[in-house]
Design an enzyme around this catalytic site. Structure first.
Site, PDB file in Angstrom:
ATOM      1  N   LEU A 153       0.927  -1.231  -0.135  1.00 45.17           N
ATOM      2  CA  LEU A 153       0.240   0.104   0.170  1.00 45.17           C
ATOM      3  C   LEU A 153       0.902   1.218  -0.026  1.00 45.17           C
ATOM      4  O   LEU A 153       0.273   2.353  -0.451  1.00 45.17           O
ATOM      5  CB  LEU A 153      -0.923  -0.029   1.274  1.00 45.17           C
ATOM      6  CG  LEU A 153      -1.957  -1.184   1.335  1.00 45.17           C
ATOM      7  CD1 LEU A 153      -2.771  -1.074   2.726  1.00 45.17           C
ATOM      8  CD2 LEU A 153      -2.923  -0.959   0.116  1.00 45.17           C
ATOM      9  N   GLY A 203       5.844   4.221   5.315  1.00 47.30           N
ATOM     10  CA  GLY A 203       5.570   5.547   6.136  1.00 47.30           C
ATOM     11  C   GLY A 203       6.420   5.151   7.452  1.00 47.30           C
ATOM     12  O   GLY A 203       6.852   4.025   7.818  1.00 47.30           O
ATOM     13  N   GLY A 204       7.062   6.337   8.046  1.00 44.04           N
ATOM     14  CA  GLY A 204       7.718   6.091   9.271  1.00 44.04           C
ATOM     15  C   GLY A 204       8.986   5.167   8.837  1.00 44.04           C
ATOM     16  O   GLY A 204       9.840   5.592   8.051  1.00 44.04           O
ATOM     17  N   LYS A 249       1.910  -3.153   8.894  1.00 45.57           N
ATOM     18  CA  LYS A 249       3.105  -2.296   8.862  1.00 45.57           C
ATOM     19  C   LYS A 249       4.231  -2.955   9.238  1.00 45.57           C
ATOM     20  O   LYS A 249       4.146  -3.609  10.429  1.00 45.57           O
ATOM     21  CB  LYS A 249       2.915  -0.869   9.563  1.00 45.57           C
ATOM     22  CG  LYS A 249       4.112  -0.167   9.457  1.00 45.57           C
ATOM     23  CD  LYS A 249       3.999   1.023  10.292  1.00 45.57           C
ATOM     24  CE  LYS A 249       5.297   1.938  10.155  1.00 45.57           C
ATOM     25  NZ  LYS A 249       5.108   3.053  10.915  1.00 45.57           N
ATOM     26  N   ASP A 282       5.507  14.624  13.558  1.00 49.21           N
ATOM     27  CA  ASP A 282       5.866  14.238  12.024  1.00 49.21           C
ATOM     28  C   ASP A 282       4.351  14.392  11.202  1.00 49.21           C
ATOM     29  O   ASP A 282       3.873  13.455  10.584  1.00 49.21           O
ATOM     30  CB  ASP A 282       6.334  12.861  11.503  1.00 49.21           C
ATOM     31  CG  ASP A 282       6.711  12.829  10.229  1.00 49.21           C
ATOM     32  OD1 ASP A 282       7.096  13.843   9.695  1.00 49.21           O
ATOM     33  OD2 ASP A 282       6.983  11.609   9.753  1.00 49.21           O
TER      34      ASP A 282
END
Length: 817
Positions: free
Chosen positions: A506, A509-510, A528, A624
């Site tokens: 998908l 991120g991070g 994740k 963030d």
């Protein structure tokens, strides 16, 4: 009169044979009047086969039925394939039927929809259920006639034959086509089919970009006579620039790369390969406006990783006896190359950078030219290459002699060049040596015995480390089990099955990559997987501790986790509409958010941050906040996500000392002191708020130089009382609510104060957005957007591996197409 009847009969015969039952009128005087017997048309289901499309023609240009002309420009209902829905459009009918302009690209109509021509509103498109799908909405003048010109410009005229409205002034964006005689004005751009290339016009010049990450310019024209460009027009000679200044009509004209064209030339198109070609109405190529560009300068001429030399394609040769790249398709070098060993985030420790000698990137233009590319702060070469190694999505680092650094997430064509002003570093997976010569028998036996001894020693050390590691992992897993409110624990095998072996990515991120998964009960989730080295444990613990036990409607919910051996994964609720950035930065009219949706999203973000700052047992500073970390569910409810950088703060602490972390452009000025409060999130929220209202990034290279920096432009427009000019111009709904949008911008002003003590709390922001309280007066309008840090924020240092690589080009098989 007889000749006119003959022409009409010929057209009707053609239509009867090849298209459908049709209403068509081409009067002798060249246009259709409002009082004509035919001023209303119904969308009928077409019959026959027109290759890729079917059409119901309701109007045609005079030359379309001229047997000596042999070309066709039609206006009517146009549909693709199944014809479940249609668009009112102008189009060509040839071997490749092509829509040139569409009135309702975002709002297709059904069978039995009607188009009416009247004097009050002009053209009105009404769907079968009675709803208005589109109209010209003429209110100031009375419409007398409708005209379709030879170059497919649909016009509404008044009783004096003066133009009231024309389709040329209302192009259906995004589009890749500029018609003969049509203007492109500053701020508009052509986008190739597939969206890979764009051609943007500013008041300073014309710029062609490949939309990589970040976008890069491969061609430009800037006039240097001090004129402000008003528009560029496609005429017989090519593209010509016009400038009107000093309150009088004075034109500055320049024709670019003049092709051999004739009056039959009808349109120019930005093609999927980055060329700007000219076509006639039959779809036959007439010329290329970029014909003077070196073929090797086109970004996709040799495919990904391919090297273009004298218009021939090849792959990078052997380096120190190793081949890192291979052809994708034998005997077709222009298809590009691929790494012999694919890059893997799980093996990022073995990533290295190859420095390519005498090679440019397709090639890059001089980025110091105003308006070409973003003006980044100077950073050192080691910082540039290290940042690429630490970022799994980075595939190459490009470093200019003046200190500009570009990190590329995708590699297009390279170009052989002995004179360059920049270095190119390509990331590859480190390989082991193969094919060593055989040793004599005695040496082999001795080596085996020695190797066995070393092997036993290594095994002993490895077993000892594994035992220690397992104990440490067990301690961590035990620790996680005691975190209050901890969600479901999954095994690694469970998550591999849920995600179909991590098949559908998908995004990232991070410190991790996110995959789509489906639970046994059919519920979709986002899994994740944390990538990297030293940051895995730190980021994992931060994210689990932060949101493992908190629940709020505007925070992404953590449903589960996996802490098994070396695997660290997090299971979140699935957000079907993805991240906010794809809805506010991409000018796809089917994805534009209206004012009410944006207002709700803004309030949702503010409520989520209020909960983190004020309602949790421990204050949580996110650190963030940016559109990429705001996710939207199926109802466009916004939820804050990605807590990998977050900081837990005790309630009795007013501020904390921490290392610099976050994303440049969203980081508050006080980061330079490394002493932060929750007000850094308030500043980031202010930047995001402006981006939502303006529909653009805080730094946008496609804008004129003076408008690239959003905060600087915001300050200027405040001083000039021109904030309405900043409202998202691509959204008609946002323009209609311009006054309310401008009032909301005042909230951003409060959040962006340089002195963090003057910024409001997020609970106060919510009250302002809900209309309970007003924005504080006497605000400072000198907004400061901190420069890029010299080190990658929030990431531990990693040793940089750089290998010098001089390409040994293989024999060339064929040239690029």
């Amino acid at each position: 009169m007889a000749s006119i009847s003959w022409v009409c009969c010929a057209v009707l015969l053609y239509l009867a044979l090849f298209i459908a039952p049709i209403s068509i009128l081409v009067p002798a005087d060249g246009y259709l009047t409002v009082n004509s017997s035919t001023s209303s048309w119904t969308n009928r289901e077409p019959v026959g086969d027109l290759l890729k499309a079917d059409a119901v023609i309701i109007f045609a240009s005079r030359s379309s039925v001229d047997p000596d002309y042999g070309h066709a420009c039609f206006c009517g209902f146009f549909c693709n394939q199944t014809c479940n829905s249609s668009r009112f459009a102008t189009f060509f009918l040839n071997d490749d039927p092509r829509v040139l302009w569409s009135a309702n690209p975002k709002n297709p109509i059904s069978i039995n929809a009607t188009l009416k021509l009247n004097s009050e509103r002009g053209l009105v498109l009404q769907d079968a259920d009675g709803t208005i799908a589109w109209s010209t909405n003429i209110s100031t003048k009375s419409v007398a006639a409708l005209k379709l010109t030879d170059n497919c410009n649909l016009m509404l005229l008044d009783e004096n034959n003066a133009t009231i409205w024309q389709s040329f002034d209302h192009p259906s964006w995004p589009t890749d086509t500029l018609l003969y005689g049509q203007n492109l004005v500053p701020g508009q751009q052509l986008t190739s089919e597939g969206g890979l290339f764009s051609l943007s016009l500013t008041t300073q010049g014309l710029f062609a970009y490949i939309n990589s990450n970040p976008p890069l310019c491969y061609w430009y024209y800037q006039q240097d006579f001090g004129y402000i460009i008003s528009y560029v027009q496609f005429i017989e000679k090519g593209l010509s620039f016009f400038s009107a200044q000093f309150g009088q009509t004075s034109f500055y004209v320049l024709s670019l790369f003049i092709p051999s064209t004739s009056l039959l030339t009808q349109y120019t198109r930005l093609d999927p390969d980055g060329h700007m070609r000219v076509y006639d109405q039959d779809g036959q190529e007439v010329g290329d406006l970029f014909k003077n560009i070196d073929l090797c300068a086109f970004p996709t001429v040799c495919g990904n990783y391919g090297i273009c030399t004298n218009n021939q394609c090849s792959c990078l040769g052997s380096i120190n006896g190793k081949n890192y790249f291979q052809q994708i398709k034998d005997r077709q070098p222009d298809r590009g190359c691929s790494p012999v060993v694919p890059l893997s985030c799980e093996a990022s420790k073995t990533h290295i950078l190859l420095e390519l000698q005498n090679i440019t990137y397709f090639p890059l233009l001089d980025i110091t030219i105003p308006g070409i590319n973003p003006n980044y702060q100077n950073i050192s070469l080691s910082t540039c290459t290290q940042a690429c190694l630490e970022n799994c999505s980075c595939k190459a680092a490009i470093y200019f002699s003046n200190g500009y650094c570009y990190l590329q997430s995708e590699i297009f064509s390279l170009n052989s060049n002995e004179s360059t002003n920049h270095k190119v570093y390509i990331k590859v997976q480190q390989q082991t040596n193969h094919g060593k010569k055989k040793h004599p028998l005695g040496i082999i036996v001795g080596s085996i015995l020695g190797s066995l001894l070393v092997l036993f020693l290594i095994i002993g050390i490895f077993v000892f480390r594994i035992w220690n590691k397992e104990n440490a992992d067990e301690d961590e897993e035990c620790y996680l089990d005691h975190v209050p409110g901890m969600p479901t624990r999954y095994s690694y095998d469970d998550l591999r099955a849920i995600t179909d072996n991590f098949n559908k990515e998908l995004g990232g991120g991070g410190f991790g990559t996110v995959f789509e998964g489906t639970l046994v009960d059919g519920t979709k989730v986002a899994v994740k997987r944390l990538d990297g080295l030293s940051q895995i444990k730190k980021s994992f613990l931060a994210e689990v501790e932060t949101i493992g036990s908190i629940h709020h409607i505007n925070l992404v919910r953590l449903n589960g986790f996996c802490a098994e051996k070396f695997h660290r994964l997090l299971v979140y609720e699935y957000m079907s509409n993805g991240s906010l950035d794809r809805w506010i930065f991409h000018k796809n009219y089917e994805m534009l958010l209206d004012w009410q949706q944006r207002k709700k999203i803004i309030i949702d973000i503010a409520r989520g941050l209020t909960y983190l700052h004020e309602d949790c047992r421990q204050k949580i500073i996110h650190l963030d906040i940016k559109p990429h970390n705001i996710l939207l569910d199926e109802n466009f409810n916004a939820k804050v996500s990605d807590f990998g950088l977050s900081k837990l703060v005790d309630r009795d602490q007013s501020q904390v000392v921490t290392t610099m972390r976050g994303t440049p452009g969203y980081m508050a000025p006080e980061w330079s002191s490394s002493i932060i409060t929750e007000k850094v999130d308030v500043y980031s929220f202010g930047v995001v708020l402006l981006e939502i209202l303006c529909g653009r990034r805080n730094f946008d290279h496609s804008q004129p130089e003076e408008a690239m920096n959003l905060l600087a432009l915001f300050k200027k427009n405040i001083e000039e009382d021109q904030l309405l000019d900043m409202v998202d111009k691509y959204s008609e709904d946002m323009q209609l609510h311009g006054v309310e949008v401008v009032n909301t911008m005042k909230t951003a002003t409060w959040c962006l104060q340089n002195d963090f003590t003057k910024r409001p709390s997020m609970s106060m922001v919510v009250k302002v957005l809900e209309g309970v309280v007003k924005v504080e007066s006497g605000l400072d309008y000198f907004f400061l957007n901190p420069p890029l840090p010299n080190t990658r924020a929030g990431v531990d240092n990693q040793e940089v591996h750089v290998v010098s690589a001089t390409p040994l080009l293989p024999s060339v098989l064929s040239g690029p197409r």
